[in-house]
Write a protein that holds these residues in place. Structure first.
Motif, PDB file in Angstrom:
ATOM      1  N   CYS A   1       0.850  -1.198   0.000  1.00 49.56           N
ATOM      2  CA  CYS A   1       0.000   0.000   0.000  1.00 49.56           C
ATOM      3  C   CYS A   1       0.879   1.239   0.000  1.00 49.56           C
ATOM      4  O   CYS A   1       1.031   1.917   1.004  1.00 49.56           O
TER       5      CYS A   1
ATOM      6  N   PHE B   1       1.167   4.622  -0.174  1.00 45.15           N
ATOM      7  CA  PHE B   1       0.241   5.765  -0.132  1.00 45.15           C
ATOM      8  C   PHE B   1       0.627   6.795  -1.207  1.00 45.15           C
ATOM      9  O   PHE B   1       1.806   7.126  -1.373  1.00 45.15           O
TER      10      PHE B   1
ATOM     11  N   SER C   1      -9.243  -6.232   3.949  1.00 46.21           N
ATOM     12  CA  SER C   1      -8.976  -5.035   4.759  1.00 46.21           C
ATOM     13  C   SER C   1     -10.263  -4.280   5.034  1.00 46.21           C
ATOM     14  O   SER C   1     -11.233  -4.380   4.272  1.00 46.21           O
ATOM     15  N   ILE C   2     -10.247  -3.454   6.058  1.00 48.92           N
ATOM     16  CA  ILE C   2     -11.338  -2.497   6.272  1.00 48.92           C
ATOM     17  C   ILE C   2     -11.478  -1.629   5.020  1.00 48.92           C
ATOM     18  O   ILE C   2     -12.561  -1.125   4.717  1.00 48.92           O
ATOM     19  N   SER C   3     -10.401  -1.554   4.281  1.00 48.71           N
ATOM     20  CA  SER C   3     -10.412  -0.767   3.039  1.00 48.71           C
ATOM     21  C   SER C   3     -11.223  -1.426   1.932  1.00 48.71           C
ATOM     22  O   SER C   3     -11.419  -0.850   0.868  1.00 48.71           O
TER      23      SER C   3
ATOM     24  N   TYR D   1      -5.250   0.970  -3.867  1.00 47.75           N
ATOM     25  CA  TYR D   1      -5.214  -0.133  -2.892  1.00 47.75           C
ATOM     26  C   TYR D   1      -6.610  -0.635  -2.515  1.00 47.75           C
ATOM     27  O   TYR D   1      -6.858  -1.842  -2.499  1.00 47.75           O
TER      28      TYR D   1
ATOM     29  N   ILE E   1       3.895  -1.400   6.436  1.00 52.67           N
ATOM     30  CA  ILE E   1       3.071  -0.910   5.321  1.00 52.67           C
ATOM     31  C   ILE E   1       2.589   0.511   5.574  1.00 52.67           C
ATOM     32  O   ILE E   1       2.309   1.269   4.650  1.00 52.67           O
ATOM     33  N   ASN E   2       2.428   0.896   6.852  1.00 52.72           N
ATOM     34  CA  ASN E   2       1.850   2.213   7.152  1.00 52.72           C
ATOM     35  C   ASN E   2       2.661   2.992   8.181  1.00 52.72           C
ATOM     36  O   ASN E   2       2.190   4.002   8.698  1.00 52.72           O
TER      37      ASN E   2
ATOM     38  N   MET F   1      -6.902   8.647  13.902  1.00 49.26           N
ATOM     39  CA  MET F   1      -7.224   7.230  13.650  1.00 49.26           C
ATOM     40  C   MET F   1      -7.568   6.547  14.971  1.00 49.26           C
ATOM     41  O   MET F   1      -8.540   5.807  15.078  1.00 49.26           O
TER      42      MET F   1
HETATM   43  C1  RM4 Z   1      -5.747  -0.498   5.807  1.00 50.88           C
HETATM   44  C2  RM4 Z   1      -6.260   0.770   6.446  1.00 50.88           C
HETATM   45  C3  RM4 Z   1      -5.184   1.365   7.308  1.00 50.88           C
HETATM   46  C4  RM4 Z   1      -3.894   1.541   6.514  1.00 50.88           C
HETATM   47  C5  RM4 Z   1      -3.522   0.238   5.830  1.00 50.88           C
HETATM   48  C6  RM4 Z   1      -2.317   0.391   4.938  1.00 50.88           C
HETATM   49  O1  RM4 Z   1      -6.692  -1.029   4.955  1.00 50.88           O
HETATM   50  O2  RM4 Z   1      -6.604   1.696   5.435  1.00 50.88           O
HETATM   51  O3  RM4 Z   1      -5.614   2.606   7.839  1.00 50.88           O
HETATM   52  O4  RM4 Z   1      -2.874   1.938   7.403  1.00 50.88           O
HETATM   53  O5  RM4 Z   1      -4.596  -0.201   5.040  1.00 50.88           O
END
Ligand code: RM4
Length: 259
Positions: free
Chosen positions: A99, A101, A149-151, A162, A199-200, A213
């Protein structure tokens, strides 16, 4: 550390297992009794990290096998199948993902393609190769757990490349659950919230973003890799024998919170 015999005697493949959620899943599977854990990683750059994971897997009593390769290449999935010891694959955890960003308006097309290739195409190659092996073994069957993912459910301004892949991974599991159910192959997905990993790490280095967050998470903290590893073991194990096509949000309550 939670140890059980939930995965006693099973062979588990974990993609993207050198750090973060994948590493935690590999170690948890060993702590839950897995006989062997096949640890996929990218290559030279991840060898030191995945070697540490392999040590912890072995310390927990499981056999470890390292397989390197770009998950976006179908040949890597074939290597994972060939590397599985004891002639049987019981569990695949399709975890590998990136991911990077990036703002949408100037998002490079090659970066869009790379994220699709790793996160979605890579999951397809691994799931298809392992499902064929699971279908051919005697008795056929197994458990496939994909890390979505929550995404999959909500967007991110710098994650336009992503979030579609994570929605795709969730959907892939739902369709595979239908296609493979008669073979005794269960397919489920886990949807992590914001779990602090490589990843973040840069994204969460912004104190304001970190506060924003965390504030919306009812449990009151960002997630840790083991928070995801344990639910993955549930889906991998026979405790989830009637679960397929399911998706489990593991986000500390973030998705239902407007605070
Ligand atoms: C997740 C979510 C998190 C992010 C990671 C990379 O789905 O969006 O907030 O930190 O992805």
């Amino acid at each position: 550390m939670i140890t059980t015999h939930l995965l006693e005697g099973k062979t588990v493949i974990v993609t993207g297992s050198s750090t973060g959620i994948g590493a935690a899943i590999a170690i948890a599977c060993a702590n839950h009794g897995a006989r062997a854990v096949v640890l996929h990683h990218l290559g030279e750059s991840t060898l030191a990290d995945v070697s540490e994971v392999a040590e912890r897997v072995r310390a927990a009593g499981a056999h470890s096998v390292l397989v390197e390769g770009d998950i976006a290449s179908p040949s890597t999935a074939e290597s994972l199948v060939k590397a599985a010891p004891y002639g049987r694959i019981d569990v695949l955890v399709s975890n590998a993902g990136i991911c990077p960003f990036h703002a949408f308006l100037d998002l490079p097309h090659d970066l869009w393609r790379r994220v699709q290739d790793v996160n979605l195409n890579g999951a397809f190659y691994a799931v298809q190769a392992v499902a064929n092996a699971m279908a051919a073994q005697d008795p056929p069957g197994g458990s496939i757990v994909a890390i979505s993912s929550i995404s999959a459910l909500m967007g991110g301004a710098e994650q336009c490349h992503y979030t579609p892949t994570k929605a795709g991974v969730k959907s892939l599991m739902e369709s595979c659950a239908i296609a493979l159910g008669h073979l005794g192959i269960r397919c489920n997905s886990v949807l992590p919230g914001t779990i602090e990993t490589n990843i973040n790490r840069d994204d969460l280095a912004d104190p304001q973003k970190r506060r924003d967050m965390t504030r919306r998470i009812p449990i009151g903290r960002l997630g840790e890799p083991d928070d995801i590893a344990q639910p993955v073991v549930f889906f991998a194990s026979d405790m989830a024998k009637y679960c397929t096509g399911a998706s489990l949000l593991v986000d500390g309550g973030a998705a239902i919170s407007l605070q």
